[in-house]
Design an enzyme around this catalytic site. Structure first.
Site, short mmCIF file in Angstrom:
data_model
loop_
_atom_site.label_atom_id
_atom_site.label_comp_id
_atom_site.label_asym_id
_atom_site.label_seq_id
_atom_site.Cartn_x
_atom_site.Cartn_y
_atom_site.Cartn_z
N THR A 162 -135.30 -81.59 6.72
CA THR A 162 -135.36 -83.05 6.73
C THR A 162 -136.33 -83.56 5.67
O THR A 162 -136.06 -84.56 4.99
CB THR A 162 -135.79 -83.55 8.12
OG1 THR A 162 -134.85 -83.10 9.09
CG2 THR A 162 -135.86 -85.07 8.16
N HIS A 174 -134.64 -83.62 2.42
CA HIS A 174 -133.77 -84.80 2.27
C HIS A 174 -134.61 -86.01 1.84
O HIS A 174 -134.20 -86.78 0.96
CB HIS A 174 -133.05 -85.10 3.59
CG HIS A 174 -131.93 -84.17 3.92
ND1 HIS A 174 -130.74 -84.16 3.21
CD2 HIS A 174 -131.82 -83.21 4.86
CE1 HIS A 174 -129.95 -83.23 3.71
NE2 HIS A 174 -130.58 -82.64 4.71
#
Length: 341
Positions: free
Chosen positions: A40, A43
């Site tokens: 994450t 990202h």
């Protein structure tokens, strides 16, 4: 305090001097020792479409950590100064139906540490005491710092009975690899994991996978024949979010098989639902960790001899954070640890 912040709406992350977070009556103030970089976080670093829609800028990010309690809110019970803790990164509302029924991992109003609110890539973090988990003395800081993703692996793997079963895991990221180790540890027969990244497939072999299959070079059904499997996989753990991987899973599941899905597809994903129907498959979506049953199981698994340490491949001081993000972005790493000491 030092912190890593998503300072600008563009690719990158920045080391900044941020104000020390303020604590409420029900909170803990944690001095961070080690953090780990999550997919994450990559990202967010790359500033992809999801991040642009989700992440407020500027904000301190990060949600995988271990640290020491240095201050306690006046309403808090059960913790003391000096406790070593990690914590559940999903902050729940406490008042929705699922929260009130004890199913807090299904809270409809979840707020994510380092996603929707200030995160753990900092010298200090404030979280509700409810979300903190005491780390047993015989579990290292390195392992404690990856309890968040380890919890995803444990929650997914232990969704179904695994004893004597044949398990297919699609996606050899760190969570998929740790799930393979969990499956073997609790008594699965064959644990087959698929990917196209040879570095991570080799990590999966070190962590106990029966077969780590590069699907760009090998046929999954040939591997099943080699293992003497005649009826298909009993349990599937989808960790990739890649449509072709899920299609292969549906093709090779046994009738009555059970599938747990953690990987998030990049968009809508069409499948042949007749395979689900005629095989009588059960599909379960997985999000996060059960609070706090998954956390107790994580600690117990490690204390019972499960070794997930090979998944940690890189260590850096926080001033060298860029090297850590570069290592994660290369695809040639397992978990990357950043030290704040």
């Amino acid at each position: 305090m030092k912190a890593l912040s998503k300072l600008k709406a563009e690719k990158g992350i920045w080391l900044v001097d941020a104000p020390k977070p303020e604590m409420g009556h029900n909170d803990l103030l944690i001095k961070i020792k080690k953090t780990a970089i999550c997919g994450t976080d990559m990202h967010i670093y790359n500033w992809d479409e999801w991040s642009q829609k989700t992440i407020p800028v500027p904000m301190v990010v990060g949600h995988e950590y271990v640290g020491e309690v240095v201050d306690i809110g006046q309403e808090v019970r059960g913790f003391k100064i000096g406790d070593r803790v990690s914590g559940e990164g999903h902050i729940t509302c406490g008042h929705c139906r699922n929260c009130r029924a004890g199913r807090t991992h299904l809270c409809r109003n979840t707020s994510g540490v380092g996603v929707n609110r200030e995160g753990s890539f900092a010298e200090y973090l404030v979280i509700p005491a409810f979300n903190a988990f005491k780390i047993p003395d015989d579990i290292s800081d390195d392992l404690a710092s990856i309890f968040d993703p380890f919890g995803n692996a444990v929650h997914t793997a232990l969704s179904f009975d695994l004893v004597g079963e044949d398990v297919l895991i699609t996606g050899a990221g760190p969570i998929g690899i740790m799930a393979a180790a969990v499956c073997r540890h609790v008594g699965a027969r064959h644990v087959v994991i698929t990917d196209v990244n040879e570095y991570r497939l080799e990590l999966a072999r070190k962590m106990g996978a029966t077969r780590a299959v590069n699907v760009s070079k090998e046929n999954l059904k040939d591997v099943m024949k080699e293992l003497g499997m005649t009826e298909g996989f009993d349990v599937g753990l989808e960790m990739s979010g890649v449509p072709s991987a899920f299609h292969a899973m549906l093709d090779t599941m046994n009738h009555g098989g059970k599938v747990a899905m953690l990987g998030i597809p990049g968009g809508e994903m069409a499948i042949d639902w007749s395979k689900v129907i005629f095989k009588g498959l059960v599909i379960k979506g997985i999000y996060g960790r059960e609070m706090f049953e998954t956390w107790y199981k994580m600690a117990s698994l490690i204390q019972s001899g499960l070794d997930i340490s090979p998944i940690i491949t890189h260590h850096y001081k926080i001033d060298d954070f860029q090297k850590g993000f570069d290592a994660m972005g290369s695809g040639q790493s397992g978990k990357v640890i950043l030290s704040w000491d």
